[in-house]
Scaffold this motif. Structure first.
Motif, mmCIF file in Angstrom:
data_model
loop_
_atom_site.group_PDB
_atom_site.id
_atom_site.type_symbol
_atom_site.label_atom_id
_atom_site.label_comp_id
_atom_site.label_asym_id
_atom_site.label_seq_id
_atom_site.Cartn_x
_atom_site.Cartn_y
_atom_site.Cartn_z
ATOM 1 N N ARG A 9 4.079 5.179 9.824
ATOM 2 C CA ARG A 9 5.093 4.125 9.834
ATOM 3 C C ARG A 9 4.461 2.770 9.533
ATOM 4 O O ARG A 9 5.010 1.977 8.776
ATOM 5 C CB ARG A 9 5.809 4.084 11.180
ATOM 6 N N ASN A 10 3.312 2.494 10.125
ATOM 7 C CA ASN A 10 2.641 1.224 9.877
ATOM 8 C C ASN A 10 2.182 1.108 8.426
ATOM 9 O O ASN A 10 2.277 0.033 7.832
ATOM 10 C CB ASN A 10 1.467 1.019 10.831
ATOM 11 N N GLU A 11 1.714 2.196 7.852
ATOM 12 C CA GLU A 11 1.302 2.177 6.448
ATOM 13 C C GLU A 11 2.499 1.851 5.544
ATOM 14 O O GLU A 11 2.388 1.064 4.605
ATOM 15 C CB GLU A 11 0.689 3.519 6.058
ATOM 16 N N ILE A 12 3.643 2.439 5.855
ATOM 17 C CA ILE A 12 4.868 2.160 5.097
ATOM 18 C C ILE A 12 5.275 0.702 5.293
ATOM 19 O O ILE A 12 5.619 0.010 4.329
ATOM 20 C CB ILE A 12 6.003 3.117 5.519
ATOM 21 N N ARG A 13 5.239 0.229 6.529
ATOM 22 C CA ARG A 13 5.612 -1.165 6.811
ATOM 23 C C ARG A 13 4.766 -2.130 5.969
ATOM 24 O O ARG A 13 5.285 -3.060 5.353
ATOM 25 C CB ARG A 13 5.446 -1.481 8.294
ATOM 26 N N TYR A 19 5.133 -5.939 8.797
ATOM 27 C CA TYR A 19 3.916 -6.060 9.577
ATOM 28 C C TYR A 19 3.684 -4.816 10.433
ATOM 29 O O TYR A 19 4.611 -4.097 10.772
ATOM 30 C CB TYR A 19 3.977 -7.297 10.477
ATOM 31 N N LYS A 20 2.411 -4.584 10.748
ATOM 32 C CA LYS A 20 2.060 -3.457 11.615
ATOM 33 C C LYS A 20 2.550 -3.724 13.022
ATOM 34 O O LYS A 20 2.646 -4.864 13.455
ATOM 35 C CB LYS A 20 0.544 -3.271 11.667
ATOM 36 N N ARG A 21 2.838 -2.656 13.725
ATOM 37 C CA ARG A 21 3.207 -2.764 15.136
ATOM 38 C C ARG A 21 2.082 -2.186 15.971
ATOM 39 O O ARG A 21 1.452 -1.199 15.584
ATOM 40 C CB ARG A 21 4.500 -2.014 15.407
ATOM 41 N N LYS A 22 1.857 -2.766 17.124
ATOM 42 C CA LYS A 22 0.787 -2.295 18.004
ATOM 43 C C LYS A 22 1.189 -1.043 18.764
ATOM 44 O O LYS A 22 0.343 -0.268 19.171
ATOM 45 C CB LYS A 22 0.380 -3.401 18.980
ATOM 46 N N VAL A 23 2.478 -0.867 18.966
ATOM 47 C CA VAL A 23 2.965 0.316 19.674
ATOM 48 C C VAL A 23 3.785 1.169 18.710
ATOM 49 O O VAL A 23 4.324 0.672 17.722
ATOM 50 C CB VAL A 23 3.834 -0.067 20.895
ATOM 51 N N SER A 24 3.884 2.432 19.008
ATOM 52 C CA SER A 24 4.667 3.335 18.171
ATOM 53 C C SER A 24 6.150 3.041 18.350
ATOM 54 O O SER A 24 6.654 2.982 19.474
ATOM 55 C CB SER A 24 4.380 4.786 18.570
#
Length: 90
Positions: A9-13, A19-24
């Protein structure tokens, strides 16, 4: 080792300018709109539609994303892999 769902999900974001998120966490409406925009999906994003509408538009654009399932549920890991490939190739 294969990336986790949160890592995907972070790679897609990041690939769509979010932006990346620190939590899932699942995708927000804004993140789904950014994915739709990146894929040139046929969805109006000036006024954000429901998440299910945007998930359906993504399913139409990305091979490997099941468009027949309930669009109210989050993308599965294999679907995230297909979306990652689609947004990274742009």
């Amino acid at each position: 080792m294969a990336p986790t769902v949160a890592e995907q999900r972070n790679e897609i974001r990041v690939a769509v300018g979010r932006y990346k998120r620190k939590v899932s966490s699942g995708f927000t409406k804004e993140a789904l709109a950014a994915i739709c925009d990146s894929l040139d999906a046929d969805v109006e994003i000036d006024v954000l539609p429901k998440k299910g509408v945007m998930r359906a538009a993504i399913a139409e654009e990305v091979e490997g994303v099941d468009g027949s399932r309930d669009q109210g549920s989050a993308f599965r890991k294999a679907e995230l892999t297909a979306i990652t490939a689609a947004v990274s190739s742009d």
